[in-house]
Enzyme design. Structure first.
Site, PDB file in Angstrom:
ATOM      1  N   CYS A 252       6.175  -6.670  -3.152  1.00 16.75           N
ATOM      2  CA  CYS A 252       6.356  -5.441  -2.980  1.00 16.75           C
ATOM      3  C   CYS A 252       7.787  -5.338  -1.586  1.00 16.75           C
ATOM      4  CB  CYS A 252       5.902  -4.209  -2.723  1.00 16.75           C
ATOM      5  SG  CYS A 252       6.577  -2.754  -3.079  1.00 16.75           S
ATOM      6  N   HIS A 342       1.402  -4.619  -6.792  1.00 18.13           N
ATOM      7  CA  HIS A 342       0.614  -4.667  -5.779  1.00 18.13           C
ATOM      8  C   HIS A 342      -0.704  -5.527  -6.031  1.00 18.13           C
ATOM      9  CE1 HIS A 342       1.556  -3.018  -1.854  1.00 18.13           C
ATOM     10  NE2 HIS A 342       2.625  -2.240  -3.148  1.00 18.13           N
ATOM     11  N   GLU A 344      -3.537  -6.837  -4.706  1.00 16.09           N
ATOM     12  CA  GLU A 344      -4.869  -6.747  -3.968  1.00 16.09           C
ATOM     13  C   GLU A 344      -5.357  -4.998  -4.921  1.00 16.09           C
ATOM     14  OE1 GLU A 344      -2.108  -3.593  -2.480  1.00 16.09           O
ATOM     15  OE2 GLU A 344      -1.503  -6.143  -3.144  1.00 16.09           O
TER      16      GLU A 344
END
Length: 382
Positions: A252, A342, A344
């Protein structure tokens, strides 16, 4: 019933009911297309100084728990929903979303026109906005107050959300690697994903120098997500990391800083990507990943061929299939890479979780390279 208004800087006004804390708030008006994960959205530091509208019609139905927050507080400046859930229906919940927003002092509004608001932002672009509960001033004055509030371009916000003192997330199980993670607005799940893979993660402040990064003797360096305009950030420490050939991974905001360190420019997207349903293609394999996003800026880079950088040739590794914007970068020698989304993604999807495994592979290869070409922290400019 009390009334509230959402006022946009171009003069558009939406009327509704207060939701969460009462008062007034200002921020950049954006929308999130996720149908789940509202608690992770609220506590994501990347949303600092933004008013977030949820496009899903029902919000709050699973309440709030103490396990899912991505940080220790709510970061959104304001919250816009269509129809707040009147009932909390989840065994993990310990309070309602409305109560949670009140506890955190987050001003919100429930409006029937979230679809109209989203269409307006898609046509006009993200813009400054304000939420006012029981406003005393006329609308014309509220619009002027919104226009006097700060915008996102030129905003240097990473230091406002990052830690001021380092901390360590220990490896889960046997330790395999040491990672220096520069906190630009890091989400709690990110070091956890690395810890699951045997990484001891040293989380450092946003202004960490190259010397401070290297002091933890990392096998790899990670730059996190975060808020603000990447053009305001100092990338000298990252450039030193790249010169030292230390394995690097960024997501990001970290992707945007990687791009700027490579000599590329960044620009503000019209309305950004925010949600959990963005299609991204890995240009190396053709595989499409459904991914979680939260960004309003992107990197400008050639999509059709590799390009030269001070650290060797690089290429765009991933592209967004909706608008063809850059979603990933990598040096062709494989030691440094980044993605705009992202991996995660605590609330899902999890298509991109393999990137943490890829980082571990790069760090393992980096150990062999370091053994053949040892470096010192004084041999590279800071």
């Amino acid at each position: 019933m009390n009334t509230a208004v959402l006022v946009l800087e171009d003069g558009r006004v939406f009327h509704g009911s207060p939701y969460g804390a009462e008062g007034e708030t200002f921020g950049e008006m954006v929308f999130n297309t996720g149908m789940t994960g509202y608690q992770e959205t609220l506590t994501d530091p990347s949303y600092h100084r933004q008013i977030v509208a949820m496009t899903a019609p029902h919000i709050g139905n699973t309440g709030v728990n103490d396990e899912d927050p991505e940080s220790g507080r709510v970061w959104v400046a304001g919250y816009v929903v269509r129809e707040p859930s009147r009932v909390v229906s989840n065994w993990r919940a310990n309070r309602s979303l409305d109560d949670y927003l009140k506890e955190q002092g987050v001003v919100g509004i429930a409006i029937s026109g979230t679809r109209a608001l989203t269409r307006h932002l898609r046509e006009r672009g993200a813009m400054r906005a304000g939420i006012f509960t029981a406003p005393a001033e006329p609308v014309e004055e509220l619009v002027e107050r919104v226009r006097r509030s700060p915008g996102m371009e030129g905003a240097d916000l990473a230091a406002e959300v990052a830690v001021t003192e380092p901390y360590v997330v220990p490896a889960i199980g046997a330790k395999r690697f040491t990672v220096a993670a520069v906190d630009l607005g890091i989400k709690g799940m990110t070091p956890h994903r690395m810890a699951e893979r045997g990484c001891e993660v040293h989380v450092l402040p946003a202004n960490a120098t190259y010397e401070q990064i290297m002091a933890v003797e990392p096998d790899g360096v990670f730059f996190s997500n975060g808020p603000g305009d990447p053009a305001t950030a100092d990338v000298s420490a990252l450039r030193s990391v790249l010169e030292a050939r230390v394995p690097f991974f960024g997501i990001c905001f970290g992707n945007q800083l990687f791009g700027r360190a490579l000599g590329l420019s960044t620009y503000k997207l019209r309305y950004g990507h925010r949600g959990v349903n963005q299609p991204v293609q890995d240009v190396r394999t053709g595989k499409v990943e459904i991914s979680a996003h939260n960004h309003g800026f992107a990197v400008q880079a050639p999509l059709d061929a590799p390009f030269e950088t001070p650290y060797g040739p690089a290429e765009v590794s991933h592209v967004n299939l909706n608008d063809r914007c850059v979603e990933g970068l990598r040096l062709l020698d494989g030691r440094a890479f980044s993605v705009q989304y992202h991996p995660e993604a605590a609330a899902g999807p999890h298509d991109a979780a393999y990137l943490f495994d890829e980082f571990c592979s790069v760090m393992a290869s980096g150990r062999d390279d370091a053994a053949q070409h040892p470096i010192s922290t004084t041999s590279v400019r800071s």
